[in-house]
Design a protein around this motif. Structure first.
Motif, short mmCIF file in Angstrom:
data_model
loop_
_atom_site.label_atom_id
_atom_site.label_comp_id
_atom_site.label_asym_id
_atom_site.label_seq_id
_atom_site.Cartn_x
_atom_site.Cartn_y
_atom_site.Cartn_z
N PHE A 3 0.79 -1.24 0.00
CA PHE A 3 0.00 0.00 0.00
C PHE A 3 0.82 1.28 0.00
O PHE A 3 0.27 2.35 0.23
CB PHE A 3 -0.92 0.08 1.23
N GLU A 4 2.11 1.19 -0.23
CA GLU A 4 2.92 2.39 -0.05
C GLU A 4 2.47 3.54 -0.95
O GLU A 4 2.23 4.65 -0.48
CB GLU A 4 4.39 2.07 -0.30
N GLY A 5 2.36 3.24 -2.25
CA GLY A 5 1.97 4.28 -3.19
C GLY A 5 0.59 4.84 -2.87
O GLY A 5 0.38 6.06 -2.84
N LEU A 6 -0.34 3.94 -2.57
CA LEU A 6 -1.71 4.36 -2.27
C LEU A 6 -1.73 5.22 -1.00
O LEU A 6 -2.35 6.29 -0.97
CB LEU A 6 -2.59 3.12 -2.06
N ALA A 7 -1.01 4.78 0.01
CA ALA A 7 -0.98 5.52 1.26
C ALA A 7 -0.40 6.92 1.03
O ALA A 7 -0.97 7.92 1.49
CB ALA A 7 -0.16 4.76 2.30
N ASP A 8 0.68 7.01 0.30
CA ASP A 8 1.30 8.32 0.02
C ASP A 8 0.31 9.26 -0.64
O ASP A 8 0.13 10.40 -0.24
CB ASP A 8 2.48 8.14 -0.95
N LEU A 39 -6.92 5.18 -6.07
CA LEU A 39 -7.43 3.81 -5.94
C LEU A 39 -7.25 3.03 -7.24
O LEU A 39 -6.86 1.87 -7.24
CB LEU A 39 -8.91 3.83 -5.55
N LEU A 40 -7.53 3.70 -8.36
CA LEU A 40 -7.36 3.02 -9.65
C LEU A 40 -5.91 2.65 -9.88
O LEU A 40 -5.60 1.56 -10.36
CB LEU A 40 -7.87 3.90 -10.79
N GLU A 41 -5.04 3.55 -9.49
CA GLU A 41 -3.61 3.28 -9.66
C GLU A 41 -3.16 2.13 -8.76
O GLU A 41 -2.23 1.40 -9.09
CB GLU A 41 -2.82 4.53 -9.32
N ALA A 42 -3.83 1.96 -7.63
CA ALA A 42 -3.50 0.85 -6.72
C ALA A 42 -4.15 -0.45 -7.20
O ALA A 42 -4.13 -1.45 -6.49
CB ALA A 42 -3.94 1.18 -5.31
N ARG A 256 0.27 -3.34 -4.45
CA ARG A 256 -0.35 -2.01 -4.51
C ARG A 256 -1.63 -1.96 -3.70
O ARG A 256 -2.14 -0.90 -3.40
CB ARG A 256 -0.62 -1.64 -5.97
N GLY A 257 -2.19 -3.11 -3.41
CA GLY A 257 -3.32 -3.14 -2.49
C GLY A 257 -4.68 -3.39 -3.12
O GLY A 257 -5.67 -3.52 -2.43
N GLY A 258 -4.70 -3.45 -4.47
CA GLY A 258 -5.97 -3.60 -5.16
C GLY A 258 -6.79 -4.79 -4.71
O GLY A 258 -8.01 -4.69 -4.56
N ALA A 259 -6.12 -5.91 -4.46
CA ALA A 259 -6.85 -7.12 -4.06
C ALA A 259 -7.50 -6.92 -2.69
O ALA A 259 -8.68 -7.21 -2.51
CB ALA A 259 -5.90 -8.31 -4.01
N ALA A 260 -6.73 -6.40 -1.77
CA ALA A 260 -7.25 -6.22 -0.41
C ALA A 260 -8.46 -5.30 -0.41
O ALA A 260 -9.40 -5.48 0.36
CB ALA A 260 -6.16 -5.66 0.49
N LEU A 261 -8.43 -4.33 -1.33
CA LEU A 261 -9.51 -3.34 -1.34
C LEU A 261 -10.69 -3.72 -2.22
O LEU A 261 -11.72 -3.07 -2.19
CB LEU A 261 -8.95 -1.99 -1.77
N SER A 262 -10.56 -4.77 -3.02
CA SER A 262 -11.67 -5.12 -3.92
C SER A 262 -12.37 -6.42 -3.57
O SER A 262 -13.55 -6.59 -3.87
CB SER A 262 -11.17 -5.27 -5.36
#
Ligand code: GDP
Length: 297
Positions: A3-8, A39-42, A256-262
């Motif tokens: 999640f680094e990029g998303l968090a930033d 979010l899309l980028e993640a 990037r976190g997409g799976a965790a968030l979808s």
């Protein structure tokens, strides 16, 4: 780190709105636009992003004023609550059968971390919940899988039921149930076969095992590093096997976190545990709220 990029990006965005004494509709619009892109980028599923933004907008624009928070902080609170609810409301509990043993069936693609997670889960059940699990080697197609589970059992000092690679997985699972009852073991965790891709043979075999052992939990193990693919895999397994929860592995990597968030939104099944490393004590109960806090800072 995950999640680094998303968090930033999200932290940057909310920083801009944080101190605002007045939040206009235009401010909300700008913020949600940036959140959407982040979010899309993640690699979050586009439909999930759309619904998420809609909810945040509705709530952020029309919300009641609370004295303890600045309007900017209130908007951030909305984002955090929605991010939490996207990943599931509360920490979800693991099932306990009325009559022991409780049966957990582990499914997933090869390489997702199924066998390792089977060991980790047994370890967690014993340490955190004071349970006595039995591990079952029902992946007979990959000879190394049986040995791998055996080794994990030795390392953890947890019994393993295995019948080599010649027996039928359904029979193996059934005999393991008998053994658990005889030896008063209260959890049976069945490690099943995986393939490189979702296919019909695999699903048929898993359905058969499921029908026979009637698991109290069917956990799908997915590699969070595979992003959107993880979500597609979860959808297929859920359609065919009606899973009860997801275990996301490799959250210690730079996903990037997409799976965790979808996954929760797409399958309507909760993420129950998260793998945070290769070691056997690196499995954590998944807390949506803590994860949201980690992302939003
Ligand atoms: P299976 O084919 O699904 O049974 O996968 P394995 O259990 O053999 O795991 C595949 C690889 O992923 C192994 O090298 C594991 O050590 C690794 N692995 C599993 N879970 C995690 C995790 O949470 N974090 C990290 N970094 N590696 C993991």
């Amino acid at each position: 780190m995950a999640f680094e990029g998303l968090a930033d990006r999200l932290q940057n965005t909310i920083q801009k709105i944080k101190g605002k004494g007045k939040v206009t509709e235009q401010d909300v619009k700008e913020m949600t636009r940036e959140v959407r892109l982040a979010l899309l980028e993640a690699d979050v599923n586009f439909k999930v992003v759309k619904d998420f933004i809609k909810k945040v907008k509705e709530r952020a624009v029309g919300q009641e004023v609370m004295e303890s928070l600045t309007p900017g902080q209130q908007v951030i609170k909305v984002v955090k609550e929605e991010l939490t609810s996207l990943m599931g409301e509360d920490e979800s509990k693991i099932a306990v059968a009325d009559k022991p043993p409780t049966v957990i069936m582990m499914v997933g693609l090869q390489g997702a971390g199924k066998t390792t997670t089977t060991g980790k889960l047994a370890n967690l059940l014993r340490k955190k919940y004071n349970r006595n699990p039995l591990l079952v080697a029902a992946d007979v197609y990959r000879p190394a899988a049986v040995d791998q589970l055996e080794t994990l059992g030795k390392q953890l000092d947890i019994p393993v039921h295995q019948e080599g690679t010649q027996a039928n997985p359904v029979d193996i699972a059934n005999r393991a149930m008998e053994k658990a009852k005889e030896e008063h073991l209260d959890y049976v965790i069945v490690d099943t076969a995986g393939r490189l891709h979702v296919d019909e043979d695999l699903m048929n075999e898993l359905s058969q095992i499921k029908e026979n052992v009637q698991p109290d939990e069917t956990f799908l193990v997915v590699d969070s590093m595979t992003g959107q693919d993880a979500v597609n895999v979860a959808e297929s397994f859920n359609d065919q096997l009606d899973i009860s929860g997801v275990i996301l592995t490799k959250l210690d990597g730079d996903t990037r976190g997409g799976a965790a968030l979808s996954i929760k939104a797409v399958t309507e099944k909760p993420i129950k545990f998260a793998g945070m490393g290769e070691k056997l004590d690196e499995l954590e109960v998944f807390h949506p709220e803590r994860m949201a806090s980690r992302i939003l800072g």
